[in-house]
Design a protein around this motif. Structure first.
Motif, PDB file in Angstrom:
ATOM      1  N   HIS A   1       3.955  10.857  -1.813  1.00  0.00           N
ATOM      2  CA  HIS A   1       3.534  12.112  -1.196  1.00  0.00           C
ATOM      3  C   HIS A   1       4.347  13.257  -1.783  1.00  0.00           C
ATOM      4  CE1 HIS A   1       1.087  10.288   2.122  1.00  0.00           C
ATOM      5  NE2 HIS A   1       1.896   9.265   1.883  1.00  0.00           N
TER       6      HIS A   1
ATOM      7  N   HIS B   1       0.835  -1.213   0.000  1.00  0.00           N
ATOM      8  CA  HIS B   1       0.000   0.000   0.000  1.00  0.00           C
ATOM      9  C   HIS B   1       0.866   1.258   0.000  1.00  0.00           C
ATOM     10  CE1 HIS B   1      -3.258  -2.763   0.704  1.00  0.00           C
ATOM     11  NE2 HIS B   1      -2.824  -3.085   1.907  1.00  0.00           N
ATOM     12  N   CYS B   2       1.824   1.282  -0.894  1.00  0.00           N
ATOM     13  CA  CYS B   2       2.748   2.420  -0.960  1.00  0.00           C
ATOM     14  C   CYS B   2       2.076   3.612  -1.664  1.00  0.00           C
ATOM     15  CB  CYS B   2       4.023   2.027  -1.698  1.00  0.00           C
ATOM     16  SG  CYS B   2       4.973   0.743  -0.862  1.00  0.00           S
ATOM     17  N   LYS B   3       2.295   4.805  -1.132  1.00  0.00           N
ATOM     18  CA  LYS B   3       1.741   6.027  -1.710  1.00  0.00           C
ATOM     19  C   LYS B   3       2.834   7.082  -1.837  1.00  0.00           C
ATOM     20  CE  LYS B   3      -3.017   5.486  -0.059  1.00  0.00           C
ATOM     21  NZ  LYS B   3      -4.115   6.126   0.726  1.00  0.00           N
TER      22      LYS B   3
ATOM     23  N   CYS C   1       4.960   3.669   2.868  1.00  0.00           N
ATOM     24  CA  CYS C   1       4.366   2.337   2.724  1.00  0.00           C
ATOM     25  C   CYS C   1       3.929   1.783   4.070  1.00  0.00           C
ATOM     26  CB  CYS C   1       5.373   1.359   2.092  1.00  0.00           C
ATOM     27  SG  CYS C   1       5.982   1.827   0.456  1.00  0.00           S
TER      28      CYS C   1
ATOM     29  N   VAL D   1       8.001   8.400  -0.577  1.00  0.00           N
ATOM     30  CA  VAL D   1       7.024   7.329  -0.673  1.00  0.00           C
ATOM     31  C   VAL D   1       6.804   6.743   0.717  1.00  0.00           C
ATOM     32  CG1 VAL D   1       6.508   5.070  -1.660  1.00  0.00           C
ATOM     33  CG2 VAL D   1       7.690   6.796  -3.041  1.00  0.00           C
TER      34      VAL D   1
END
Length: 365
Positions: free
Chosen positions: A345, A341-343, A352, A350
């Motif tokens: 920003h 579920h890495c995002k 996670c 990143v």
């Protein structure tokens, strides 16, 4: 193919250092691997004129010690190159019955190396390749006193408006120095022509050369663009080593197609099966069949596959049927931790989460 070595004074003509006598500075590929496991990382041992380094390295002949004393700054990179070779060997064979396991700090690969098999051929080749790789890069980085950036000639097919410069990896020096160092002890041996020991020496020399050729031939031209806003109106190019993973993959292909050889009446290696093509300097050769590596065998040095992880769904060498040699396997569950579920920003990192899943694993009986 046997290649005569030029004196080391010719490796870098601008440096005035005592020339190395031919036949005085030889060592085996296996012994260069042993340097990778020797604790020689103490900086004080590399002071010019210091003797402890060369005296503490086991297995060196008198000529090799002279070479060590003259080129002490090379020794740590020979060890680094051998480490690179070991790691690549273990990566390439991670899913095979023989997984390039090291045994201890003395024999490195154990009794397996006493057999002139395909696996031994690969080990000699990849360790020799590692030495070429490390020395060539150390030259470029200015770490060695007898070499510098590559002086390779401009490639003929390079566009005329591209500049040939930069500081390239000195693969020419790396190849020549590694050839003299890695082949050393093999060339010092004086076994009767046509004997089994002579056959093994010829096999080792062939595989050492194949490893060096792999690094040398896979080196390629790298370029960097110049110009306003990266318009690439001008390019500067130089010689660059290939990623060592590519070298390992190339040598693994050579392992799969290695030629079975035997000593002939003229004291040279010849093909067991004359229907195949004669090996080139880039090819691996072997003289003994490989153990099956299924069971632990102190005589051959086989560690066996008991306790090895296998893939239940694979039909390849990593599959449980082949890896376990028909003995069967045990199943157990284990927790696997991985990032998930890495995002991204703004700006600029990143983030996670850490996910844990319960997975099935299979181990050979």
């Amino acid at each position: 193919m046997l290649i005569l070595i030029k004196p080391a004074s010719e490796l870098c003509p601008l440096q005035r250092r005592p020339p190395l006598r031919e036949r005085e500075s030889y060592i085996t590929g296996a012994q260069s691997v042993s340097l990778a496991l020797t604790p020689i990382q103490r900086p004080e041992m590399y002071i010019i004129g210091a003797q402890p380094l060369c005296s503490q390295l086991s297995g060196l002949s008198q000529g090799q010690r002279k070479l060590c004393q003259l080129y002490q700054d090379h020794m740590i990179y020979i060890g680094d190159g051998a480490k690179t070779g070991i790691k690549e060997c273990q990566y390439q064979f991670r899913q095979r019955r023989w997984n390039c396991s090291t045994v201890d700090n003395t024999s490195v690969f154990g009794r397996v190396m006493q057999i002139g098999s395909r696996e031994t051929a690969f080990t000699y080749a990849v360790s020799a390749a590692g030495v070429v790789n490390a020395i060539s890069r150390a030259c470029r980085e200015g770490e060695l006193s007898t070499c510098g950036c590559s002086r390779a000639a401009r490639p003929r097919d390079l566009p005329r408006d591209w500049l040939w410069g930069g500081c390239g990896d000195n693969v020419h020096y790396g190849y020549r120095f590694a050839r003299e160092f890695v082949d050393a002890r093999e060339r010092e041996k004086n076994y009767p022509r046509g004997s089994p020991e002579h056959a093994r020496t010829l096999m080792n020399l062939q595989n050492n050369e194949a490893g060096r050729q792999a690094v040398y031939n896979l080196a390629n031209v790298a370029c960097k663009c110049h110009g306003v806003s990266g318009s690439c109106s001008l390019k500067t190019c130089w010689l660059q080593l290939a990623d060592f993973r590519r070298v390992g993959e190339f040598l693994k292909e050579k392992y799969d197609s290695a030629a079975a050889m035997r000593i002939g009446r003229k004291g040279k290696l010849e093909l067991v099966d004359k229907r195949f093509n004669t090996p080139t300097p880039e090819d691996l050769v072997y003289i003994d069949p490989s153990p099956d590596y299924c069971l632990r065998n102190e005589t051959t040095g086989s560690l066996g596959t008991q306790g090895r992880l296998c893939n239940k769904t694979s039909e390849g060498m990593d599959g449980c049927e082949l890896m376990c040699c028909g003995r069967g396997y045990d199943q157990f569950k284990t927790y696997k931790h991985e990032r998930c579920h890495c995002k991204f920003h703004w700006c600029c990192y990143v983030k996670c989460k850490r996910c844990t899943t319960l997975v099935d694993q299979f181990v050979c009986k």
